[in-house]
Scaffold this motif. Sequence first.
Motif, mmCIF file in Angstrom:
data_model
loop_
_atom_site.group_PDB
_atom_site.id
_atom_site.type_symbol
_atom_site.label_atom_id
_atom_site.label_comp_id
_atom_site.label_asym_id
_atom_site.label_seq_id
_atom_site.Cartn_x
_atom_site.Cartn_y
_atom_site.Cartn_z
ATOM 1 N N LYS A 82 0.820 -1.217 0.000
ATOM 2 C CA LYS A 82 0.000 0.000 0.000
ATOM 3 C C LYS A 82 0.853 1.266 0.000
ATOM 4 C CE LYS A 82 -0.607 0.161 5.020
ATOM 5 N NZ LYS A 82 -1.584 0.118 6.104
ATOM 6 N N LEU B 68 3.577 1.709 -1.607
ATOM 7 C CA LEU B 68 4.092 1.939 -2.957
ATOM 8 C C LEU B 68 3.102 2.709 -3.817
ATOM 9 C CD1 LEU B 68 5.828 -1.488 -3.635
ATOM 10 C CD2 LEU B 68 6.841 0.642 -2.781
ATOM 11 N N LEU B 69 1.831 2.707 -3.424
ATOM 12 C CA LEU B 69 0.832 3.477 -4.168
ATOM 13 C C LEU B 69 1.163 4.969 -4.181
ATOM 14 C CD1 LEU B 69 -2.443 1.736 -2.961
ATOM 15 C CD2 LEU B 69 -1.429 1.619 -5.245
ATOM 16 N N SER B 70 1.845 5.431 -3.142
ATOM 17 C CA SER B 70 2.212 6.849 -3.088
ATOM 18 C C SER B 70 3.125 7.230 -4.247
ATOM 19 C CB SER B 70 2.876 7.185 -1.752
ATOM 20 O OG SER B 70 4.118 6.510 -1.632
ATOM 21 N N LEU B 71 3.819 6.262 -4.820
ATOM 22 C CA LEU B 71 4.739 6.539 -5.923
ATOM 23 C C LEU B 71 4.021 6.719 -7.253
ATOM 24 C CD1 LEU B 71 7.561 4.004 -5.004
ATOM 25 C CD2 LEU B 71 7.411 6.440 -4.448
ATOM 26 N N ASP B 72 2.790 6.232 -7.350
ATOM 27 C CA ASP B 72 2.025 6.353 -8.595
ATOM 28 C C ASP B 72 1.658 7.792 -8.916
ATOM 29 O OD1 ASP B 72 2.101 3.668 -9.101
ATOM 30 O OD2 ASP B 72 0.037 3.264 -8.476
ATOM 31 N N GLU B 73 1.631 8.635 -7.915
ATOM 32 C CA GLU B 73 1.137 9.994 -8.094
ATOM 33 C C GLU B 73 2.242 11.021 -8.322
ATOM 34 O OE1 GLU B 73 -1.284 10.721 -4.671
ATOM 35 O OE2 GLU B 73 -2.435 8.888 -4.978
ATOM 36 N N ASN C 35 6.207 12.215 -10.125
ATOM 37 C CA ASN C 35 7.203 12.051 -11.181
ATOM 38 C C ASN C 35 8.546 12.483 -10.641
ATOM 39 O OD1 ASN C 35 5.420 11.242 -13.288
ATOM 40 N ND2 ASN C 35 4.734 13.364 -13.471
ATOM 41 N N SER D 219 9.677 11.093 -5.506
ATOM 42 C CA SER D 219 9.380 9.733 -5.042
ATOM 43 C C SER D 219 9.902 9.501 -3.632
ATOM 44 C CB SER D 219 9.995 8.700 -5.989
ATOM 45 O OG SER D 219 9.409 8.779 -7.254
#
Length: 89
Positions: A29, A31-36, A38, A43
């Motif tokens: 969960k 790692l979801l913070s990295l989806d948002e 660039n 990151s």
Amino acid sequence: MTKTISLQVPITKGERTITEISLCEPKAKHLLSLDEVNGEIASVFALTAALSGESEALLQELSIIDFETIKQELDSLLTVEDDLLGKSK
């Protein structure tokens, strides 16, 4: 597993002074913070915020030395996770 990193340069925000950042064990969960975001630096802030519960705005006040220490710790944590999954860099 929690990893606590002592800051060489404490951060003062209002009446609060932060002398250490505690990172919880990374889970999927987080790692979801990295989806948002660039970029590598963004990151690091996003993942550190997710693992520590501190705001990205506060973390952006880190000294370069403390930022690099946290970045290395994140790299180590994620490398350990990769090693456990049979993936290596």
